[in-house]
Scaffold this motif. Structure first.
Motif, PDB file in Angstrom:
ATOM      1  N   SER A 198      44.559  27.288  46.176  1.00 11.23           N
ATOM      2  CA  SER A 198      46.006  27.396  45.953  1.00 11.23           C
ATOM      3  C   SER A 198      46.694  26.403  46.857  1.00 11.23           C
ATOM      4  CB  SER A 198      46.488  28.822  46.265  1.00 11.23           C
ATOM      5  OG  SER A 198      46.224  29.118  47.615  1.00 11.23           O
TER       6      SER A 198
ATOM      7  N   GLY B  79      51.523  22.052  39.218  1.00 11.59           N
ATOM      8  CA  GLY B  79      51.866  23.351  39.786  1.00 11.59           C
ATOM      9  C   GLY B  79      52.325  23.362  41.228  1.00 11.59           C
TER      10      GLY B  79
ATOM     11  N   ARG C  23      54.840  23.613  43.863  1.00  4.94           N
ATOM     12  CA  ARG C  23      56.227  24.093  43.769  1.00  4.94           C
ATOM     13  C   ARG C  23      57.201  23.244  44.581  1.00  4.94           C
ATOM     14  NH1 ARG C  23      56.453  29.815  47.186  1.00  4.94           N
ATOM     15  NH2 ARG C  23      56.352  28.878  49.247  1.00  4.94           N
TER      16      ARG C  23
ATOM     17  N   ARG D 256      57.625  30.210  41.159  1.00  3.12           N
ATOM     18  CA  ARG D 256      56.517  30.239  42.112  1.00  3.12           C
ATOM     19  C   ARG D 256      56.974  30.666  43.511  1.00  3.12           C
ATOM     20  NH1 ARG D 256      51.799  27.602  40.587  1.00  3.12           N
ATOM     21  NH2 ARG D 256      51.859  26.741  38.485  1.00  3.12           N
TER      22      ARG D 256
END
Length: 608
Positions: free
Chosen positions: A20, A179, A181, A221
């Motif tokens: 992540s 992805g 943020r 997010r």
């Protein structure tokens, strides 16, 4: 620093998820399956002891993730020695955490040369921290081109720092689409600012729509500032319910500006109690705007001490409006010297309305010399009121050209009274077309005087009423009547008299009486006189005399003459003579002439 484990190696085991990504670019943690983590670690340990290089790498990454640096290091070194690029990357991470940055960079280089995008990212960041931007760009670009999200973001950040807007946007967009943020938020901010510069055209609308999409992506997010800006866009568009939801999300995540904005949204909806709750939360987190809002709320309730406390808090938070509001508060309480102190503080900090307020304060105290520079400073900073006030200042000195320049400047910014003054100046100069343009602006802005003046301009050029084929007048409602009525409905006495006259001319006695009475009760002597005439024609001479008396007492000569005639007809010669004397003194000349003849006749009658 970067991923504990290279995606190409670790993800293929099926035991680890993709890393992540964190907003600040710090090392992401490789997530394991928590249910059997202990069993998995045992299995990897046994395999590592049996000489399995991949197991050594995975076990080292697991221990590194847990913070067991001493346990992780031998396994990572053994796997690195056997040529595992993921282990080389993670060994660099471990050494960096121990403070051996140069040694870490050496292992990252080995892993990066072997094709590790994560190591290339870490190496690029290392070189940037050392100030070697060319090397940083080289390794970050290697990472980004291999599809590494953090590498793309870090490269975009470096290029933006260098002023390469096109390159920065390209890689920021790449990171956002993968992805990231923070990348989505920063890309949205770039697009938003560009849209503001193109406000009003199709490209500006398209850019704003794209910015909104990236704000949504980042906000979804958990990016609190993205949620704040998304709420702002939605609020401007009138979608208050959804705006409130995003403000609430951002505020709950600790964004003071969102809490403040949510407070204003609630206040506008009439919920001041909950608005105060959010303002309090924002103010306690250092938001000066929220502190000012709390101060204003308490000032409205008459709680001046609490208001002053919050205004001071706003000022302490760096919000110059706090000092300005303290000035307003002191001024309302008659504490002039303190008001001047706070206005000066705000004005010196660049607050244009404080500069204007300070100038007004000085002007009222008779210090015109001290006031003028502050008016000028405020006007040059964009204060429309200050520009108008400078016009008044110059007009008071008889400097008509200078006054007109400032009035025109204020009028161009939408100041209603300034537009009226320009319109009247143009009328005096005989430029009726320009006068009409400015008077229309002022009248449209709500100026009753401008509406009346505009109506008189239009009235003067109105053609005579066409006659009906049977000889009866045909009344068509003209534009000037509409403006007279607008001014009259705003309480303009001369307009009310004129509307009454127009109504009387078309035979609408009731409407005429209504407008005459409204003007008369507001103090119009012409209104009182005309109302008297209307009443007299309708056979109500006693009531007419009451209104003529009011008009005559206000200096209306024709009303005094009418009273003299009324009293003469009643046989009250002395009273008639008194009003004839009054009419002769008031004029105008035609009235004076008639009043003198009547007075002399009454005097002869009395002496006979």
């Amino acid at each position: 620093m970067d991923v504990m484990g290279d995606k190409a190696t670790l993800f293929e085991t099926g035991r680890f998820e993709q890393p992540s990504h964190h907003v600040d670019g710090q090392t992401p943690v490789v997530a394991g399956e928590n249910d059997d983590e202990a069993a998995e670690e045992l299995r990897q340990r046994l395999a590592a002891e049996a000489g399995d290089v991949q197991a050594m790498s995975i076990l080292g990454a697991m221990l590194l993730r847990r913070g067991d640096l001493d346990g992780a290091e031998p396994h990572l070194r053994n796997a690195t020695a056997a040529g595992d690029r993921a282990a080389a990357n993670n060994l660099g991470v471990l050494l960096h955490q121990r403070g051996y940055a140069d040694e870490a960079a050496g292992w990252w280089r080995i892993a990066a040369v072997a094709g590790s995008a994560a190591a290339a990212h870490s190496l690029g960041r290392h070189h940037r921290e050392r100030g070697d931007e060319p090397a940083a760009e080289y390794w970050l670009r290697q990472s980004a081109e291999q599809g590494h999200t953090l590498g793309a973001y870090a490269l975009a950040d470096l290029l933006e720092h260098r002023g390469d807007e096109a390159g920065a946007e390209r890689w920021m967009r790449a990171a956002a689409e993968r992805g990231h943020r923070e990348a989505a938020y920063r890309l949205a901010r770039t697009l938003d600012r560009r849209a503001a510069r193109r406000s009003g055209d199709d490209n500006g609308v398209r850019l704003l729509e794209e910015a909104e999409q990236y704000y949504r992506q980042a906000a979804a997010r958990g990016h609190r500032r993205a949620a704040l800006h998304l709420g702002t866009i939605l609020e401007k568009r009138g979608e208050l319910k959804e705006a409130g939801r995003w403000y609430l999300t951002s505020a709950k995540d600790g964004e003071p500006r969102a809490a403040c904005a949510l407070g204003f949204l609630l206040r506008d909806a009439g919920d001041t109690e909950n608005a105060a709750v959010w303002w309090l939360r924002a103010a306690q987190d250092g938001d000066g705007n929220a502190a000012n809002a709390l101060g204003a709320l308490h000032a409205e309730r008459g709680e001046t001490q609490t208001a002053e406390r919050w205004y001071r808090a706003a000022m302490d938070a760096g919000d110059v409006n706090g000092a300005y509001n303290l000035g307003l508060l002191c001024s309302e309480q008659g504490r002039t010297s303190q008001a001047e102190q706070w206005y000066r503080r705000a004005a010196y900090a660049g607050h244009r309305e404080a500069a204007n307020a300070l100038a007004i304060l000085l002007l009222r105290a008779g210090d015109e010399t001290g006031a003028e520079p502050w008016f000028s400073k405020a006007a040059e900073a964009g204060s429309v009121d200050a520009a108008f006030n400078l016009g008044i200042l110059h007009a008071g000195r008889g400097e008509e050209e200078a006054a007109l320049r400032w009035y025109e400047r204020a009028a161009a910014a939408g100041h209603t009274e300034a537009a009226l003054q320009v319109g009247m100046a143009r009328l005096r100069a005989g430029d009726e077309a320009e006068a009409e343009r400015f008077l229309r602006c002022a009248a449209g802005g709500g100026s009753a005087e401008a509406a009346y003046r505009l109506a008189t301009v239009l009235d003067a050029r109105r053609p005579p009423e066409p006659a009906h084929e049977l000889g009866e007048p045909v009344h068509r409602r003209s534009e000037c009547e509409e403006w007279y009525e607008r001014a009259a409905s705003q309480g303009h006495r001369r307009a009310q008299v004129r509307v009454g006259m127009l109504a009387a001319a078309r035979g609408d006695v009731v409407e005429a009486a209504r407008w005459y009475r409204e003007a008369a009760e507001a103090g119009s002597r012409n209104g009182a006189f005309n109302l008297g005439l209307l009443l007299a024609r309708e056979g109500s001479e006693p009531e007419a005399a009451v209104w003529w008396t009011r008009a005559a007492d206000a200096g209306h000569g024709r009303a005094a003459l009418r009273l003299a005639l009324v009293y003469a007809r009643r046989g009250e010669l002395a009273e008639g003579q008194r009003w004839a004397d009054r009419a002769a003194a008031l004029g105008p000349p035609a009235v004076t002439e008639r009043a003198v003849r009547l007075r002399d006749a009454l005097r002869q009658e009395l002496s006979a």
